[in-house]
Design an enzyme around this catalytic site. Structure first.
Site, PDB file in Angstrom:
ATOM      1  N   ALA A  12       0.823  -1.219   0.000  1.00  0.00           N
ATOM      2  CA  ALA A  12       0.000   0.000   0.000  1.00  0.00           C
ATOM      3  C   ALA A  12       0.851   1.261   0.000  1.00  0.00           C
ATOM      4  CB  ALA A  12      -0.920  -0.005   1.224  1.00  0.00           C
ATOM      5  N   ARG A  18      -2.139   8.894 -10.793  1.00  0.00           N
ATOM      6  CA  ARG A  18      -3.226   8.996 -11.775  1.00  0.00           C
ATOM      7  C   ARG A  18      -4.560   9.342 -11.122  1.00  0.00           C
ATOM      8  NH1 ARG A  18      -3.020   3.547 -15.064  1.00  0.00           N
ATOM      9  NH2 ARG A  18      -4.950   4.414 -15.946  1.00  0.00           N
TER      10      ARG A  18
END
Length: 448
Positions: A12, A18
């Protein structure tokens, strides 16, 4: 399966550029819960004993989100990003405390089910040393292929490296992998970065394990379950998949959805049987609905408990801390917050109830407001059983209305009202005969 110890590694550390967000990617929510929360929750449900969360610097909120869903999460910081195997090695200290099973998960794959993790663990219990989770798809082009022989997984081949025959394979790599704890560190230490990216790929463990004579296999999950999130568009797609799954599960378990595509559930919504839900109803986290409840259109619920046989809506909002006991009724344009509505009580129209108790079978008239906030503190209103509150009444908290009391319409109540009393505050009407006609005549003369 007899109890086997299990360590999960959740990757993580990515920021998700993006996503175009200052929030770490895995903290973006699906059905009211962060993506990493979904993954940690699935691990907890699959009896994973401990979770090592691989995070980057200054990502404590990610750790806290995971800990809300699994009691045993530790953070392992990855300062450089040199591939998936390198990321897993950030948890070396945790991995040195050998567990029977180690499952490598991704914090941006929130639809993974606990049952799938358990299926991987079953394979490890059968004696396999490496288990890869794959999926079949009609559009395999961009994905790594899983190459099998005699029921064993031989290799994971990236699409660009496939032969024409391998390119036709539609069994693809889902990324999630399980390992025997006895062999994982040894395999990780043998992975090299001899590739164009100069990174250490966890998938290389498959061929290394085969070279050592270890047992390697792949199992299959639905493609939808392995969806990852790399953009806002992906986030919306995964949310849609979750909602479709939740709606189908609700209907399978005895809930009528008159327009399923317009009803939205949270990750933890709990529903009984013989519930009817009309269009445009939204469940935020923390809502429980008992049997035989009717929910009319355009309602919003959050952290609320709805008892058996209640009727709600249309256009009702139940805010955190609301409890409706059996057969309570909440009507149109009613908002309730942090209040108990006891059995059979009615709050039918255009009303705000906050920080209150409404006794059983009490009736709250249209336009009633509990004035619970003075700009600094909140105060409670207590309405007894069988009380009748007339329309357009303001109850200035702290207020106590006794059992069976009646409050006249249009009142502002600031003092306690005893049981069975009548209370009202209403100015005497003043009537000036013919005044309206004279007023209109004067205005029409003035306008000339």
């Amino acid at each position: 399966m007899t109890h086997r110890t299990c360590q999960a590694i959740i990757l993580a550390a990515g920021h998700g550029t993006r996503m175009k967000s200052k929030t770490p990617k895995v903290l973006h929510k699906i059905a009211g819960l962060s993506m990493v929360g979904h993954v940690a929750h699935a691990a907890h449900q699959a009896d994973v004993d401990q979770v090592a969360l691989i995070v980057g610097p200054d990502m404590d909120p990610v750790l806290q989100a995971a800990r809300k869903m699994h009691p045993s999460v530790v953070a392992c910081e990855q300062t450089e990003r040199l591939g998936t195997a390198h990321a897993v090695l950030a948890a070396r200290e945790a991995l040195e405390e050998a567990k029977d099973d180690v499952i490598v998960l991704f914090g941006d794959t929130p639809l993974l089910r606990a049952e799938t993790i358990s299926a991987m663990r079953e394979k490890l219990a059968e004696g396999f040393d490496v288990v890869v989770l794959g999926f079949r798809t009609e559009t395999p082009d961009p994905y790594g292929r899983l190459l099998e022989s005699d029921g064993n997984l031989v290799a994971i081949r990236e699409a660009k490296d496939c032969t024409p025959e391998e390119f036709q394979i539609n069994f693809c790599n889902g990324g999630i992998m399980g390992f025997s704890g006895a062999h994982l560190l040894e395999l990780l230490d043998k992975i090299e970065n001899n590739n164009s990216q100069g990174e250490y790929y966890l998938t290389d463990a498959v061929e290394l394990a085969n070279a050592q004579g270890l047992k390697v296999t792949a199992i299959e999950a639905p493609e939808s379950e392995l969806q990852g999130v790399n953009s806002r568009a992906h986030l919306a797609k995964v949310e849609a998949t979750f909602q479709q799954r939740a709606r189908q599960e609700a209907m399978d378990n005895g809930v009528t959805l008159t327009a399923p595509e317009t009803v939205f559930f949270a990750y933890d919504t709990k529903l009984g049987q013989d519930i009817t839900i009309e269009p445009n109803v939204f469940f935020a986290p923390g809502v429980t609905v008992a049997d035989n409840v009717t929910i009319l259109a355009n309602c919003y619920f959050e952290d609320a408990e709805i008892g058996e046989g209640c009727a709600i809506g249309p256009y009702a909002r139940l805010r955190p801390g609301t409890v409706l006991e059996a057969k309570a009724k909440v009507g149109n344009f009613v908002e309730i917050k942090k209040s108990l509505v006891e059995e059979g009580a009615k709050v039918n129209h255009l009303t705000y109830i906050g920080d209150a108790r409404i006794g059983s079978k009490a009736n709250i008239g249209a336009g009633t407001i509990t004035c619970n906030y003075d700009g600094f503190n909140k105060f409670k209103t207590d309405i007894g059983k069988g009380a009748f509150i007339g329309s357009n009444t303001s109850l200035v908290a702290p207020a106590t209305i006794g059992d069976g009391a009646i409050i006249g319409a249009g009142s502002v109540i600031t003092d306690p009202v005893n049981a069975d009393d009548l209370a009202f505050t209403r100015a005497r009407p003043i009537v000036k005969a013919g005044w309206a006609a004279q007023f209109r005549y004067k205005k029409s003369k003035d306008s000339k």
